[in-house]
Design an enzyme around this catalytic site. Structure first.
Site, mmCIF file in Angstrom:
data_model
loop_
_atom_site.group_PDB
_atom_site.id
_atom_site.type_symbol
_atom_site.label_atom_id
_atom_site.label_comp_id
_atom_site.label_asym_id
_atom_site.label_seq_id
_atom_site.Cartn_x
_atom_site.Cartn_y
_atom_site.Cartn_z
ATOM 1 N N GLY A 1 0.841 -1.195 0.000
ATOM 2 C CA GLY A 1 0.000 0.000 0.000
ATOM 3 C C GLY A 1 0.871 1.237 0.000
ATOM 4 O O GLY A 1 1.998 1.204 0.502
ATOM 5 N N GLN B 1 3.003 9.931 1.102
ATOM 6 C CA GLN B 1 4.273 9.186 1.087
ATOM 7 C C GLN B 1 5.116 9.486 -0.159
ATOM 8 O O GLN B 1 6.264 9.039 -0.242
ATOM 9 C CB GLN B 1 4.023 7.677 1.173
ATOM 10 C CG GLN B 1 3.439 7.252 2.527
ATOM 11 C CD GLN B 1 3.242 5.760 2.573
ATOM 12 O OE1 GLN B 1 2.248 5.242 2.089
ATOM 13 N NE2 GLN B 1 4.211 5.052 3.132
ATOM 14 N N CYS C 1 5.808 -0.043 7.218
ATOM 15 C CA CYS C 1 5.411 1.098 6.389
ATOM 16 C C CYS C 1 6.597 1.486 5.528
ATOM 17 O O CYS C 1 7.731 1.553 6.033
ATOM 18 C CB CYS C 1 5.012 2.268 7.293
ATOM 19 S SG CYS C 1 4.528 3.754 6.390
ATOM 20 N N LEU C 2 6.346 1.746 4.244
ATOM 21 C CA LEU C 2 7.446 2.120 3.347
ATOM 22 C C LEU C 2 8.126 3.405 3.801
ATOM 23 O O LEU C 2 9.276 3.645 3.447
ATOM 24 C CB LEU C 2 6.926 2.264 1.908
ATOM 25 C CG LEU C 2 6.594 0.948 1.198
ATOM 26 C CD1 LEU C 2 5.889 1.216 -0.125
ATOM 27 C CD2 LEU C 2 7.848 0.111 0.976
ATOM 28 N N HIS D 1 -4.520 1.175 7.453
ATOM 29 C CA HIS D 1 -3.183 1.795 7.459
ATOM 30 C C HIS D 1 -3.133 2.962 6.458
ATOM 31 O O HIS D 1 -2.605 4.034 6.773
ATOM 32 C CB HIS D 1 -2.151 0.715 7.109
ATOM 33 C CG HIS D 1 -0.731 1.186 7.050
ATOM 34 N ND1 HIS D 1 0.210 0.825 7.993
ATOM 35 C CD2 HIS D 1 -0.083 1.984 6.157
ATOM 36 C CE1 HIS D 1 1.363 1.391 7.690
ATOM 37 N NE2 HIS D 1 1.214 2.093 6.572
ATOM 38 N N GLU D 2 -3.703 2.752 5.269
ATOM 39 C CA GLU D 2 -3.626 3.802 4.230
ATOM 40 C C GLU D 2 -4.557 4.972 4.530
ATOM 41 O O GLU D 2 -4.182 6.126 4.304
ATOM 42 C CB GLU D 2 -3.896 3.216 2.836
ATOM 43 C CG GLU D 2 -2.909 2.145 2.385
ATOM 44 C CD GLU D 2 -1.442 2.527 2.559
ATOM 45 O OE1 GLU D 2 -1.112 3.720 2.420
ATOM 46 O OE2 GLU D 2 -0.634 1.626 2.861
ATOM 47 N N HIS E 1 -2.873 7.208 6.932
ATOM 48 C CA HIS E 1 -1.895 8.109 6.297
ATOM 49 C C HIS E 1 -2.562 9.408 5.857
ATOM 50 O O HIS E 1 -1.973 10.484 5.972
ATOM 51 C CB HIS E 1 -1.277 7.450 5.052
ATOM 52 C CG HIS E 1 -0.045 6.655 5.323
ATOM 53 N ND1 HIS E 1 1.093 7.205 5.874
ATOM 54 C CD2 HIS E 1 0.243 5.347 5.103
ATOM 55 C CE1 HIS E 1 2.028 6.261 5.981
ATOM 56 N NE2 HIS E 1 1.538 5.120 5.531
#
Ligand code: QAP
Ligand code: CO
Length: 169
Positions: free
Chosen positions: A45, A50, A92-93, A134-135, A138
């Site tokens: 994701g 991000q 998380c990226l 999670h997204e 963000h």
């Protein structure tokens, strides 16, 4: 185009993102770039903040490196229902190399617009529910760190501070 991914410490990750109002070719291109950037990093994701863009857009593919791909693009998503509880290790990226157990709802329903502006609903459990939560977090300026203990959060932030000082973040 693969866009560079912003990391913990960049304020864009901790501010609420702006709703999308224009469903134009720029949006379509950004959605495409989000998928491309996510796949390049082997993520499940990725949200627009991000890549440094404070807009309510995220992409998900929990099939991670498997065929067929299961792509979901979310524009202006809203969580409309949650159920149950589940604890999973989450990463998380934007916080590469750090993984922590996070407890969240196990089933989630989301209402969102697609890249053309049409509303749709998406319900998921397991990894998909996790990615949806999670997204959307963000897009509200929340990272998974806000769901772990203050003690663990402090440890992660201290280690990241060291990495920044060493020029390795
Ligand atoms: C969000 O997270 C998510 O630290 C996406 O070194 C989290 O793709 C979806 C990643 C939990 C479902 C469950 C993290 C890759 C990827 C790293 C990611 C790393 C390399 C994280
Ligand atoms: Co993330």
């Amino acid at each position: 185009m693969i866009r560079p991914i912003t990391k913990l410490g960049n304020p864009v990750l901790e501010m609420p993102a702006e709703p999308v109002t224009a469903f134009d070719s720029d949006l379509a291109e950004l959605v495409e770039d989000l998928f491309e950037s996510m796949y390049a990093s082997h993520g499940a994701g990725l949200a627009a903040p991000q890549v440094g863009i404070s807009k309510r857009i995220a992409v998900i593919d929990v099939s991670v490196d498997e065929a067929p791909r299961a792509t979901i693009a979310l524009v202006n998503p809203e969580i409309i229902h949650t159920e149950g509880r589940e604890t999973l290790k989450e990463g998380c990226l934007s916080i590469p190399g750090f993984y922590e157990s996070v407890t969240r709802p196990s089933t989630v329903a989301v209402r969102a617009q697609d890249a053309h502006g049409s509303w749709f609903e998406c319900t998921g459990d397991g990894l998909l529910a996790r990615a949806l939560l999670h997204e959307t977090d963000h897009l509200d300026g929340r990272l998974f760190l806000s769901h772990i203990s203050a003690l663990k959060r402090g440890l992660v932030k201290r280690r990241v501070k060291k990495l920044i000082e060493a020029g390795r973040w």
